[in-house]
Design an enzyme around this catalytic site. Structure first.
Site, PDB file in Angstrom:
ATOM      1  N   LYS A  66     -11.587  -0.975   5.645  1.00 17.04           N
ATOM      2  CA  LYS A  66     -10.444  -0.763   6.518  1.00 17.04           C
ATOM      3  C   LYS A  66     -11.006  -0.236   7.840  1.00 17.04           C
ATOM      4  O   LYS A  66     -11.932   0.587   7.827  1.00 17.04           O
ATOM      5  CB  LYS A  66      -9.522   0.279   5.880  1.00 17.04           C
ATOM      6  CG  LYS A  66      -8.495   0.902   6.817  1.00 17.04           C
ATOM      7  CD  LYS A  66      -7.500   1.725   6.020  1.00 17.04           C
ATOM      8  CE  LYS A  66      -6.693   2.654   6.916  1.00 17.04           C
ATOM      9  NZ  LYS A  66      -5.336   2.864   6.425  1.00 17.04           N
ATOM     10  N   ARG A  70       0.957  10.127   1.184  1.00 19.12           N
ATOM     11  CA  ARG A  70       1.365  11.057   2.251  1.00 19.12           C
ATOM     12  C   ARG A  70       2.581  11.875   1.870  1.00 19.12           C
ATOM     13  O   ARG A  70       2.956  12.800   2.572  1.00 19.12           O
ATOM     14  CB  ARG A  70       1.702  10.266   3.520  1.00 19.12           C
ATOM     15  CG  ARG A  70       0.468   9.706   4.132  1.00 19.12           C
ATOM     16  CD  ARG A  70       0.757   8.773   5.257  1.00 19.12           C
ATOM     17  NE  ARG A  70      -0.418   7.943   5.410  1.00 19.12           N
ATOM     18  CZ  ARG A  70      -0.653   7.151   6.417  1.00 19.12           C
ATOM     19  NH1 ARG A  70       0.225   7.049   7.394  1.00 19.12           N
ATOM     20  NH2 ARG A  70      -1.745   6.448   6.470  1.00 19.12           N
ATOM     21  N   GLU A  83       0.872  -1.186   0.000  1.00 26.02           N
ATOM     22  CA  GLU A  83       0.000   0.000   0.000  1.00 26.02           C
ATOM     23  C   GLU A  83       0.905   1.230   0.000  1.00 26.02           C
ATOM     24  O   GLU A  83       1.541   1.559   1.000  1.00 26.02           O
ATOM     25  CB  GLU A  83      -0.904   0.010   1.245  1.00 26.02           C
ATOM     26  CG  GLU A  83      -1.759   1.259   1.321  1.00 26.02           C
ATOM     27  CD  GLU A  83      -2.542   1.390   2.644  1.00 26.02           C
ATOM     28  OE1 GLU A  83      -2.738   0.378   3.344  1.00 26.02           O
ATOM     29  OE2 GLU A  83      -2.920   2.525   2.965  1.00 26.02           O
TER      30      GLU A  83
HETATM   31  C1  3PG Z   1      -2.717   3.689   8.136  1.00 24.34           C
HETATM   32  O1  3PG Z   1      -2.974   4.605   7.372  1.00 24.34           O
HETATM   33  O2  3PG Z   1      -3.195   2.569   7.942  1.00 24.34           O
HETATM   34  C2  3PG Z   1      -1.907   3.931   9.332  1.00 24.34           C
HETATM   35  O3  3PG Z   1      -1.246   5.138   9.311  1.00 24.34           O
HETATM   36  C3  3PG Z   1      -1.047   2.828   9.771  1.00 24.34           C
HETATM   37  O4  3PG Z   1      -0.976   2.965  11.126  1.00 24.34           O
HETATM   38  P1  3PG Z   1       0.361   2.679  11.919  1.00 24.34           P
HETATM   39  O5  3PG Z   1       1.377   3.678  11.423  1.00 24.34           O
HETATM   40  O6  3PG Z   1      -0.013   2.934  13.366  1.00 24.34           O
HETATM   41  O7  3PG Z   1       0.741   1.276  11.656  1.00 24.34           O
END
Ligand code: 3PG
Length: 222
Positions: free
Chosen positions: A138, A54, A50
């Site tokens: 999700k 960002r 994925e």
């Molecule tokens: C996402 O978008 O799925 C999260 O930012 C992942 O979360 P994590 O950084 O706490 O694993």
């Protein structure tokens, strides 16, 4: 435009989630990191990636990985608008994940070429998608939105809905989520620590992927 998702589309999302129980949530801060990072994950047994929007390098990374790594599923994450959805489809994304969802995203995902895994944190949000026929979501941010207990509770009223929790999950806790009947895969950034990426320590990335998958096999899941 059709107003409800088709069985074929649901099968597409299920196929993505079936590809691997762990989905790395990846932010590319330097374009030259994309390919070695992705190769390191694939080497470690993770064939689903994925790539988030960002950073400004997400779109190009998706294009590059689709070309260079045909053995992997390459999708886009942190998609928050229909314009971004169109852009990642054009870049070749094979699936699209959103952190939360708007009605426009739900509607666009019904007929988009890349299937949508919409992000929700509550049952009310989930029900807006459910009405349109979505059955895969999700669950974000999983740990602060109730974690394993919330997902267990969701299975009461909605036993036919499947989740991919992300947010605060670690390699030690992934199997707790995957043990639930309504969890198909879990995602997170623990698979791609930024310090390992900055140092170009691809072996460490491969090792974390292998360890994380091994913990699932040694636990209650596989
Ligand atoms: C996402 O978008 O799925 C999260 O930012 C992942 O979360 P994590 O950084 O706490 O694993």
């Amino acid at each position: 435009m059709s107003s409800s998702i088709t069985d074929a589309r649901r099968a597409q999302v299920q196929a993505v989630l079936d590809a691997c129980p762990l989905i790395p949530v990846i932010a590319i801060h330097r374009p030259e990191h994309a390919l070695p990072l992705a190769r390191a994950l694939v080497e470690g047994g993770i064939n689903i990636l994925e790539i988030t929007l960002r950073t400004p390098f997400g779109l190009d990374a998706i294009r590059e990985l689709r070309k260079e790594l045909p053995e992997a599923w390459v999708g886009a994450g942190t998609v928050t608008s229909v314009d971004q959805y169109r852009a990642v489809e054009e870049a070749g994304a094979q699936f699209v994940i959103t952190p939360g969802t708007t009605d426009s995203l739900f509607d666009y995902g019904l007929t988009a070429s890349a299937p949508l895994l919409p992000g929700v944190a509550t049952l009310s949000e989930m029900m807006r998608g459910y009405q349109r026929g979505y059955r895969h979501f999700k669950f974000f941010p999983a740990e602060v939105a109730g974690g394993v207990s919330a997902l267990k509770a969701f299975s009461g009223p909605f036993p036919d809905v499947c989740f991919c929790p992300t947010g605060g999950i670690r390699k030690e806790t992934a199997s707790d989520y995957l043990a639930l009947a309504n969890v198909a895969a879990v995602g997170g950034s623990w698979l791609t620590p930024q310090d390992a990426i900055d140092q170009g320590d691809w072996q460490r990335v491969t090792a974390i992927a292998r360890e994380s998958l091994a913990l699932l096999r040694n636990g209650k899941v596989c």
